[in-house]
Design an enzyme around this catalytic site. Structure first.
Site, short mmCIF file in Angstrom:
data_model
loop_
_atom_site.label_atom_id
_atom_site.label_comp_id
_atom_site.label_asym_id
_atom_site.label_seq_id
_atom_site.Cartn_x
_atom_site.Cartn_y
_atom_site.Cartn_z
N GLU A 399 -7.91 17.32 -149.00
CA GLU A 399 -8.02 17.04 -150.43
C GLU A 399 -6.65 16.83 -151.07
O GLU A 399 -6.49 15.97 -151.92
CB GLU A 399 -8.77 18.20 -151.11
CG GLU A 399 -8.86 18.13 -152.61
CD GLU A 399 -9.81 17.07 -153.13
OE1 GLU A 399 -10.53 16.44 -152.33
OE2 GLU A 399 -9.84 16.85 -154.35
N THR A 525 -14.53 1.51 -160.02
CA THR A 525 -13.89 2.59 -159.28
C THR A 525 -14.89 3.44 -158.50
O THR A 525 -14.50 4.22 -157.64
CB THR A 525 -13.02 3.47 -160.21
OG1 THR A 525 -12.15 4.28 -159.42
CG2 THR A 525 -13.88 4.34 -161.11
#
Ligand SMILES: *[C@@H]1O[C@H](CO)[C@@H](O)[C@H](O)[C@H]1NC(C)=O
Ligand SMILES: *[C@@H]1O[C@H](CO)[C@@H](O)[C@H](O)[C@H]1NC(C)=O
Ligand SMILES: *[C@@H]1O[C@H](CO)[C@@H](O)[C@H](O)[C@H]1NC(C)=O
Ligand SMILES: *[C@@H]1O[C@H](CO)[C@@H](O)[C@H](O)[C@H]1NC(C)=O
Ligand SMILES: *[C@@H]1O[C@H](CO)[C@@H](O)[C@H](O)[C@H]1NC(C)=O
Length: 535
Positions: A399, A525
Site C-alpha cells: 500500500e 479514474t
C-alpha cells in the site's frame, strides 16, 4: 462480439482438457502459477473473465443490491450509501467483457435506485467516480457500440404471479438504457447543492437528509476529479450547468492562490479553503488525495482538446516539474525511478500503490502530445512500480513504501538494500494502479513484457486474495500467505483491476487506448470508459 463468443468456446475446451478440475471446484478456479504455466493471450483474457464472473456470482448471491460483498462471511457491507456500488461499478467491465447476463442484471437494478435518499454521508468525489462514472459509461456503450448487450425485452420471471411487485420493476431494454442517463441526472441534481458555497468549490461530504455538509477543507483530488464525469453528463444531457459548476471549482486549481501553494510550476498543495478557494498548504505529489487532479488535466484534453487546452498546459507544467524535481532514485538501487512527495520544496522519499497510476498517465500524455520524453519517463515509473511487486513474498506491491536511507526500520535494512525501498504500509486492498499502468505501457509499446507483468500480477493477486466466495484485501504482501484477510471486496476490484487485466489481453477496439494518441474513448479514474466529445 464474434471473437468473444468463439474465445469462450476455445477457453472452455482449454479448461476441460488442460485443467481437469475436480467437479466440485469448477465454479471456483484456483488461479495459480502452477496451473497456468504459459497460457496464450486469449486464454489469459478468459481466465480474467472467469475471475470476474466468480466475483460477481459471490456478490450477486450474498450481497446484491448492497454496496459490497464480504466474501468470507458471505455478508454485505454498505460503504457507499447503499445504492449498489459494486453493481454500478461492474457494469462497464461486464460490457467490455461481453457478459450479457450480468449486464442485464445490473440494468434491472439501476432504475430502482433512489439516489435522493441515504442515511450516511455522501462523498461527492467517490459518488462521482463510481456511480456517475459507471452509469455514464454504461450509457455510452449501450447507446453505441455495445447496444446489442442489453436484452431486447425483459420478460417477467415465471413466478411473477406470486411476486407481482417484483415483476413491476422489470423494464424493457430502452427504458433501462434511458434510465442510465435519467439516473445520472437525478444523482447529479441531488449532489449539486454541494457546490453552493461562497467560492463555488464544493464541500466533499454531504448529508442528503437535511441538505447539509461537513464543514471542512476540500482536497485537490476530490475537487479536481469531477470534471470529466460532469462534463460528459452535460454533453449527453444538454444541460451545461453540470459542467459550468465544476469548471468554476476547477478554476481555483488552474490558477492556485496563494503563490506559495505551488512550490514548482504546476505542482500544488493539498487542502483548499471552501470559503475563499485558497490553498491551505503546499504539500502533495502524485499519491492519494492529490493524484487524480493531475490525471484529469490531460484526460480533459483527450476528452475535448479545443475546450480544455488550458488543462493540457497545466498538465505539461506538472509533468515537467515532476521530472525535474520529484524523480528520485533510491540510494541502493539507482536504476529505479520513483516519484517523491513534497512539503513545500522539501522532498519526501515516499510513495504508494495509489501513485502507481503515474506511469500510465505520463504514457497517455506522451501519446496524445506525441512526445517520447513523457512516454519514456512513464515507462521508467512503470518499471519502478513493477519492482515493488517483484520484491515481496506474495509478488504484490504494498500500500505504501519509502526509500529514505536515514529512516529504514532495522528489520527492513536487508530488504531495502536489495530492493531500493522499504514497506511503510504492508496491506493490499485490491487496488488497480500498477496493472493500470502496465496496460498503458503495453498500449504504447506493444511489448508483450507488459502483458507478462500484468499476468504475473493477476496470478499473484488472485491466488493470494481468493477466499470464500470471491477475493478480498490482505494484511501483509510480504508474507507468503498474505498475512490475513480483511473480509471485504472493494467495488473497484470489478471496475478497475478486472477491467485493465482483461483489456491488456483483449482484441483491438475503439475503446482501447490508442497507440497513435487519437483516442475515441477516455477512461475516468475508476476505469469507466467515456466516449470523447464529438466521437
Ligand atoms: C491453489 O493451488 C495451489 C497449488 O495447487 C495450492 O497450494 C493452494 O493452496 C491453492 N489455494 C487455494 C486458495 O485453494
Ligand atoms: C441542470 O442542472 C442543474 C444542476 O444540477 C439543475 O439545477 C437544473 O435544474 C438542470 N436544468 C434542467 C433544465 O434540468
Ligand atoms: C444534519 O444532520 C446531521 C446528522 O443527521 C447533524 O449532525 C447535523 O447537525 C445536521 N445539520 C443541520 C444543518 O441541520
Ligand atoms: C477560509 O477562509 C475564510 C474567509 O477568508 C476564513 O474566514 C477562514 O478562517 C478560512 N478557513 C481556514 C480553515 O483557514
Ligand atoms: C517533449 O517534452 C519535453 C519536456 O517538456 C520537452 O523538453 C521537449 O521539447 C518536448 N518534445 C517535443 C517534440 O515536443
Amino acid at each position: 462480439m464474434v471473437r468473444i463468443k468463439s474465445l469462450i468456446l476455445a477457453a472452455l475446451s482449454y479448461f476441460s482438457s488442460a485443467l481437469s478440475l475436480p467437479g466440485d471446484t469448477s465454479g471456483d478456479l484456483n488461479v495459480s502459477k502452477k496451473r497456468y504455466d504459459s497460457p496464450s493471450i486469449d486464454e489469459r483474457a478468459q481466465v480474467v473473465v472467469d475471475a470476474f464472473r466468480m466475483s460477481w456470482e459471490g456478490y450477486y448471491k450474498y450481497a446484491f443490491p448492497h454496496d459490497e460483498l464480504r466474501p468470507i462471511t458471505n455478508t454485505a457491507r454498505d460503504s457507499r450509501n447503499g445504492w449498489g456500488a459494486s453493481a454500478v461499478d461492474a457494469l462497464s467491465t461486464a460490457l467490455v467483457m461481453g457478459q450479457k447476463d450480468i449486464v442485464n442484471q445490473i440494468l434491472d437494478h439501476i432504475p430502482n435506485i433512489d439516489y435522493t435518499t441515504t442515511s450516511t454521508d455522501v462523498s461527492l468525489f467517490e459518488t462521482t467516480i463510481r456511480y456517475l462514472g459507471g452509469m455514464i459509461s454504461g450509457y455510452d456503450f449501450l447507446t453505441g457500440p455495445l447496444d446489442d448487450l442489453a436484452d431486447k425485452v425483459r420478460l417477467a420471471p415465471l413466478d411473477c404471479s406470486r411476486n407481482p411487485e417484483k415483476s413491476l420493476t422489470l423494464h424493457t431494454q430502452k427504458e433501462n438504457v434511458d434510465a442510465l442517463l435519467a439516473q445520472s441526472k437525478n444523482l447529479a441534481n441531488a449532489l449539486s447543492y454541494g457546490f453552493e458555497t461562497p467560492s463555488g468549490i464544493p464541500y466533499n461530504l454531504l448529508n442528503f437528509a437535511n441538505r447539509s455538509y461537513i464543514d471542512e477543507p476540500n482536497g485537490l483530488a476530490t475537487v479536481g476529479t469531477l470534471i470529466l464525469e460532469w462534463k460528459r453528463l452535460a454533453d449527453l444531457s444538454g444541460n451545461q450547468t453540470y459542467a459550468s459548476i465544476v469548471e468554476k471549482a476547477e478554476s481555483y486549481l488552474l490558477r492556485p492562490m496563494p503563490a506559495s501553494s505551488e512550490p514548482w510550476p504546476g505542482l500544488l498543495g493539498f487542502r483548499i479553503n471552501v470559503t475563499n478557494g485558497e490553498f491551505l498548504d503546499a504539500r502533495g505529489g502524485w499519491g492519494g488525495g492529490t493524484d487524480s487532479f493531475y490525471e484529469y488535466l490531460i484526460k480533459m484534453f483527450v476528452y475535448d482538446p479545443e475546450h480544455y487546452s488550458e488543462y493540457r498546459d497545466r498538465w505539461i507544467l506538472a509533468a515537467d516539474s515532476s521530472i525535474a524535481h520529484l524523480a528520485s532514485h533510491p540510494e541502493p538501487r539507482p536504476d529505479i525511478t520513483f516519484l517523491a512527495s513534497y512539503d513545500g520544496q522539501n522532498i519526501i522519499q515516499s510513495s504508494s500503490h495509489l501513485a502507481c497510476f503515474d506511469g500510465g498517465n505520463f504514457i497517455l500524455g506522451g501519446l496524445v502530445l506525441k512526445n517520447q520524453t513523457y512516454i519514456n519517463f512513464g515507462l521508467e515509473l512503470v518499471n519502478g512500480c513493477h519492482e515493488t511487486y517483484t520484491a515481496t513474498a506474495t509478488q504484490i506491491g504494498p500500500e505504501a513504501f519509502r526509500w529514505d536511507p536515514s529512516r529504514v526500520p532495522p528489520e527492513q535494512v536487508e530488504f531495502f538494500q536489495k530492493n531500493g525501498f522499504y514497506i511503510s504500509a504492508s496491506d493490499y486492498i485490491l487496488r488497480p494502479e500498477t496493472i493500470e499502468s502496465y496496460y498503458y505501457a503495453y498500449r504504447a509499446t506493444s511489448d508483450p513484457k507488459y502483458q507478462d507483468w500484468a499476468w504475473d500480477a493477476f496470478v499473484a493477486i488472485t491466488s493470494t486474495t481468493k477466499i470464500g466466495s470471491a477475493y478480498c484485501g490482505i494484511g501483509n504482501v510480504n508474507t507468503p500467505d498474505g498475512g490475513g484477510f480483511y473480509d471485504y471486496m472493494e467495488s473497484f476490484w470489478f471496475a478497475e483491476v478486472l477491467k485493465y487485466s482483461y483489456l491488456i489481453f483483449a482484441e483491438e477496439n475503439d475503446w482501447q487506448v490508442a497507440k497513435d494518441g487519437v483516442n475515441k474513448w477516455v477512461f475516468n479514474t475508476e476505469a469507466h470508459p467515456f466516449k470523447v466529445a464529438g466521437s
